[in-house]
Design a protein around this motif. Sequence first.
Motif, PDB file in Angstrom:
ATOM      1  N   HIS A  13       0.834  -1.206   0.000  1.00  0.00           N
ATOM      2  CA  HIS A  13       0.000   0.000   0.000  1.00  0.00           C
ATOM      3  C   HIS A  13       0.869   1.257   0.000  1.00  0.00           C
ATOM      4  O   HIS A  13       0.586   2.224  -0.728  1.00  0.00           O
ATOM      5  N   LEU A  14       1.940   1.240   0.818  1.00  0.00           N
ATOM      6  CA  LEU A  14       2.828   2.393   0.875  1.00  0.00           C
ATOM      7  C   LEU A  14       3.552   2.599  -0.452  1.00  0.00           C
ATOM      8  O   LEU A  14       3.747   3.727  -0.907  1.00  0.00           O
ATOM      9  N   PHE A  15       3.949   1.473  -1.077  1.00  0.00           N
ATOM     10  CA  PHE A  15       4.645   1.555  -2.365  1.00  0.00           C
ATOM     11  C   PHE A  15       3.735   2.157  -3.428  1.00  0.00           C
ATOM     12  O   PHE A  15       4.141   3.049  -4.180  1.00  0.00           O
ATOM     13  N   ILE A  16       2.495   1.678  -3.482  1.00  0.00           N
ATOM     14  CA  ILE A  16       1.536   2.195  -4.462  1.00  0.00           C
ATOM     15  C   ILE A  16       1.246   3.671  -4.200  1.00  0.00           C
ATOM     16  O   ILE A  16       1.161   4.485  -5.113  1.00  0.00           O
ATOM     17  N   GLY A  17       1.125   4.020  -2.911  1.00  0.00           N
ATOM     18  CA  GLY A  17       0.876   5.421  -2.557  1.00  0.00           C
ATOM     19  C   GLY A  17       2.025   6.323  -2.975  1.00  0.00           C
ATOM     20  O   GLY A  17       1.808   7.436  -3.463  1.00  0.00           O
ATOM     21  N   LYS A  18       3.262   5.831  -2.822  1.00  0.00           N
ATOM     22  CA  LYS A  18       4.438   6.613  -3.203  1.00  0.00           C
ATOM     23  C   LYS A  18       4.473   6.836  -4.711  1.00  0.00           C
ATOM     24  O   LYS A  18       4.734   7.947  -5.185  1.00  0.00           O
ATOM     25  N   ILE A  19       4.192   5.764  -5.463  1.00  0.00           N
ATOM     26  CA  ILE A  19       4.183   5.874  -6.923  1.00  0.00           C
ATOM     27  C   ILE A  19       3.091   6.833  -7.380  1.00  0.00           C
ATOM     28  O   ILE A  19       3.290   7.674  -8.269  1.00  0.00           O
ATOM     29  N   THR A  20       1.923   6.717  -6.748  1.00  0.00           N
ATOM     30  CA  THR A  20       0.795   7.590  -7.104  1.00  0.00           C
ATOM     31  C   THR A  20       1.138   9.050  -6.862  1.00  0.00           C
ATOM     32  O   THR A  20       0.834   9.924  -7.683  1.00  0.00           O
ATOM     33  N   MET A  21       1.792   9.331  -5.732  1.00  0.00           N
ATOM     34  CA  MET A  21       2.163  10.711  -5.402  1.00  0.00           C
ATOM     35  C   MET A  21       3.195  11.242  -6.397  1.00  0.00           C
ATOM     36  O   MET A  21       3.107  12.400  -6.835  1.00  0.00           O
ATOM     37  N   MET A  22       4.154  10.400  -6.786  1.00  0.00           N
ATOM     38  CA  MET A  22       5.151  10.823  -7.763  1.00  0.00           C
ATOM     39  C   MET A  22       4.502  11.124  -9.108  1.00  0.00           C
ATOM     40  O   MET A  22       4.833  12.115  -9.763  1.00  0.00           O
ATOM     41  N   LEU A  23       3.561  10.270  -9.511  1.00  0.00           N
ATOM     42  CA  LEU A  23       2.855  10.499 -10.772  1.00  0.00           C
ATOM     43  C   LEU A  23       2.043  11.785 -10.722  1.00  0.00           C
ATOM     44  O   LEU A  23       1.967  12.528 -11.708  1.00  0.00           O
ATOM     45  N   LYS A  24       1.442  12.067  -9.565  1.00  0.00           N
ATOM     46  CA  LYS A  24       0.652  13.283  -9.409  1.00  0.00           C
ATOM     47  C   LYS A  24       1.534  14.520  -9.536  1.00  0.00           C
ATOM     48  O   LYS A  24       1.191  15.487 -10.229  1.00  0.00           O
ATOM     49  N   LYS A  25       2.701  14.492  -8.859  1.00  0.00           N
ATOM     50  CA  LYS A  25       3.634  15.616  -8.942  1.00  0.00           C
ATOM     51  C   LYS A  25       4.164  15.783 -10.360  1.00  0.00           C
ATOM     52  O   LYS A  25       4.304  16.899 -10.861  1.00  0.00           O
ATOM     53  N   ALA A  26       4.466  14.656 -11.019  1.00  0.00           N
ATOM     54  CA  ALA A  26       4.978  14.714 -12.385  1.00  0.00           C
ATOM     55  C   ALA A  26       3.929  15.276 -13.333  1.00  0.00           C
ATOM     56  O   ALA A  26       4.242  16.098 -14.204  1.00  0.00           O
ATOM     57  N   ALA A  27       2.674  14.848 -13.166  1.00  0.00           N
ATOM     58  CA  ALA A  27       1.599  15.326 -14.036  1.00  0.00           C
ATOM     59  C   ALA A  27       1.368  16.817 -13.828  1.00  0.00           C
ATOM     60  O   ALA A  27       1.197  17.578 -14.792  1.00  0.00           O
ATOM     61  N   LEU A  28       1.380  17.261 -12.555  1.00  0.00           N
ATOM     62  CA  LEU A  28       1.162  18.678 -12.253  1.00  0.00           C
ATOM     63  C   LEU A  28       2.292  19.524 -12.827  1.00  0.00           C
ATOM     64  O   LEU A  28       2.045  20.544 -13.488  1.00  0.00           O
ATOM     65  N   THR A  29       3.542  19.100 -12.600  1.00  0.00           N
ATOM     66  CA  THR A  29       4.689  19.853 -13.110  1.00  0.00           C
ATOM     67  C   THR A  29       4.709  19.829 -14.632  1.00  0.00           C
ATOM     68  O   THR A  29       5.017  20.840 -15.276  1.00  0.00           O
ATOM     69  N   LEU A  56       2.186  19.645 -16.616  1.00  0.00           N
ATOM     70  CA  LEU A  56       1.150  20.556 -17.094  1.00  0.00           C
ATOM     71  C   LEU A  56       1.622  22.006 -17.024  1.00  0.00           C
ATOM     72  O   LEU A  56       1.400  22.799 -17.949  1.00  0.00           O
ATOM     73  N   LEU A  57       2.306  22.352 -15.929  1.00  0.00           N
ATOM     74  CA  LEU A  57       2.820  23.715 -15.784  1.00  0.00           C
ATOM     75  C   LEU A  57       3.880  24.014 -16.840  1.00  0.00           C
ATOM     76  O   LEU A  57       3.904  25.105 -17.419  1.00  0.00           O
ATOM     77  N   LEU A  58       4.756  23.036 -17.086  1.00  0.00           N
ATOM     78  CA  LEU A  58       5.795  23.234 -18.102  1.00  0.00           C
ATOM     79  C   LEU A  58       5.189  23.311 -19.495  1.00  0.00           C
ATOM     80  O   LEU A  58       5.661  24.076 -20.345  1.00  0.00           O
ATOM     81  N   PHE A  59       4.143  22.534 -19.724  1.00  0.00           N
ATOM     82  CA  PHE A  59       3.442  22.622 -21.005  1.00  0.00           C
ATOM     83  C   PHE A  59       2.955  24.051 -21.228  1.00  0.00           C
ATOM     84  O   PHE A  59       3.061  24.600 -22.323  1.00  0.00           O
ATOM     85  N   GLY A  60       2.420  24.659 -20.157  1.00  0.00           N
ATOM     86  CA  GLY A  60       1.961  26.041 -20.249  1.00  0.00           C
ATOM     87  C   GLY A  60       3.092  27.013 -20.509  1.00  0.00           C
ATOM     88  O   GLY A  60       2.933  27.995 -21.242  1.00  0.00           O
ATOM     89  N   MET A  61       4.274  26.734 -19.943  1.00  0.00           N
ATOM     90  CA  MET A  61       5.420  27.605 -20.151  1.00  0.00           C
ATOM     91  C   MET A  61       5.927  27.522 -21.585  1.00  0.00           C
ATOM     92  O   MET A  61       6.270  28.526 -22.205  1.00  0.00           O
ATOM     93  N   PHE A  62       5.977  26.312 -22.130  1.00  0.00           N
ATOM     94  CA  PHE A  62       6.579  26.101 -23.439  1.00  0.00           C
ATOM     95  C   PHE A  62       5.617  26.355 -24.591  1.00  0.00           C
ATOM     96  O   PHE A  62       6.048  26.743 -25.676  1.00  0.00           O
ATOM     97  N   PHE A  63       4.329  26.112 -24.373  1.00  0.00           N
ATOM     98  CA  PHE A  63       3.391  26.180 -25.489  1.00  0.00           C
ATOM     99  C   PHE A  63       3.245  27.610 -25.979  1.00  0.00           C
ATOM    100  O   PHE A  63       2.819  28.495 -25.250  1.00  0.00           O
ATOM    101  N   GLY A  64       3.632  27.824 -27.222  1.00  0.00           N
ATOM    102  CA  GLY A  64       3.566  29.173 -27.774  1.00  0.00           C
ATOM    103  C   GLY A  64       3.278  29.146 -29.256  1.00  0.00           C
ATOM    104  O   GLY A  64       2.709  28.190 -29.792  1.00  0.00           O
ATOM    105  N   ALA A  65       3.728  30.178 -29.926  1.00  0.00           N
ATOM    106  CA  ALA A  65       3.372  30.369 -31.331  1.00  0.00           C
ATOM    107  C   ALA A  65       3.903  29.269 -32.233  1.00  0.00           C
ATOM    108  O   ALA A  65       3.171  28.711 -33.065  1.00  0.00           O
ATOM    109  N   GLY A  66       5.193  28.941 -32.087  1.00  0.00           N
ATOM    110  CA  GLY A  66       5.787  27.948 -32.964  1.00  0.00           C
ATOM    111  C   GLY A  66       5.168  26.574 -32.815  1.00  0.00           C
ATOM    112  O   GLY A  66       5.040  25.822 -33.783  1.00  0.00           O
ATOM    113  N   ASN A  67       4.783  26.221 -31.587  1.00  0.00           N
ATOM    114  CA  ASN A  67       4.167  24.926 -31.341  1.00  0.00           C
ATOM    115  C   ASN A  67       2.837  24.782 -32.071  1.00  0.00           C
ATOM    116  O   ASN A  67       2.372  23.673 -32.313  1.00  0.00           O
TER     117      ASN A  67
END
Length: 472
Positions: free
Chosen positions: A28-44, A46-57
């Motif tokens: 359970h702890l292992f799955i929770g750790k992986i889930t939290m890492m995936l959540k942080k990765a998805a959030l970050t 998404l934020l980076l997508f917003g930073m990079f997405f511009g005219a050329g893209n």
Amino acid sequence: MLIKFFGFLTALSSLIALGDYRAILAAHLFIGKITMMLKKAALTGLLLFGMFFGAGNLIFPPSLGALSGGQFWQAIVGFVLSGVGIAVLALIIGMLNPKGYVDEISQKISPWFATLYLVILYLSIGPFFAIPRTATVAYEVGISPMLSESVGGKGLGIFTLFYFAAAYFIALNPSKILDSIGRILTPIFALLIVMLVVMGIIEYGANSPQEAMGDYAKTAFGTGFIEGYNTLDALASVAFSVVAVQTLKRLGFHSRKEYVSTIWLVGIVVALGFSVLYIGLAYLGNHFPMPAEVMNSDVNKGVYILSQATQAIFGQSAQWFLAVMVAITCFTTTAGLIVSTAEFFASHFPQFSYRVYATVFALLGLGVANLGLNAIIQFSLPVLLILYPITIAIVILVMVNKVLALSKLGMQLTVAFVTAVSLAGVLGEQFQMIEITNWVRHLPFAEIALPWLVPALVGLGLAMILPNRQKG
């Protein structure tokens, strides 16, 4: 591997049967750790997508799709490799060092080269290329289709005047509202593009692609690879890697291992997001029915496809919605680039204040924007053909040096070789130096736009055998 996995399941079942719930808790702890890492990765991610997405893209993939015709898949693979793969790898490598590329380049090459390289890079993603391009794309995609032909070039001048005045005002008073608008509106805009792509493929997917045109008919992969340079994302990765590190730090991590694992997950999220979007936009452009007069004209194919497809699928009124979304998305990118570029110059060259740099870069962006989108793309490409190979070489050196000890002299020679070949190729083409151009074209892999690859590998080989090797 399967035997071990089934053995683990058998042992776990036995423990559960014996009433030992420690295995369940650990799982359970292992799955929770992986889930939290995936959540942080998805959030970050998404934020980076917003930073990079511009005219050329937005405009280059559908243009590639239209021009590559039957050579579509070779072209889009080259585009994704340079526009996504190199950019994401550059971002990941930069995020591994909290001090960013300025520290890596200073140590491995030299401090003066780090300063020169970053100055040219920031000017490229700033007032000379990326900043004015965001303004012209906002105008060409959103505003121009709603104006009459009698307006002519006056429309661009009036629009950019108000556009840069507003961006300058925000740049002088940067606050969280800029970041919030970008984070909220960019995902919404991306969702709109996904809707456009899906409905466009349903509508036009049965159409046969046209014949490949220009360089795409000769070397589709190499042309697509170079076209990926125009997104500027690999250069932006070098500049934004420190910002990405700061974003991740706010999320908090229990260990360095968890942080590094999350960085790689962030890279996967960003790579998948951009790849799907690029392939979808390019596929739409590949099957969109382009009139022959447009294909043979100087009209920007990406702008034309986005505007016409939106109106055809969603109706004339949808152009207003597209105009607002593109304008705001590009606007937040413009203001953000003015801020980041002015901050870089103010910190490295404190002879002038941040306000002075912001004023100069806003005015430069305004002036260059009024040259028009096609002109900006045309004069930016030679610079990108020099900067991108150097950036790729630096990323490779930093990456390899993490696992192997390399000589500083060898790393300096690697960058020198790549710079020399890139400069020779561009100068030979620009000034019609036939002998130099032919020499570059006869280098290995020149046919796929990688004439600098073998010189880079030679330099890397020297870095592995020359004395005074260090790992870092």
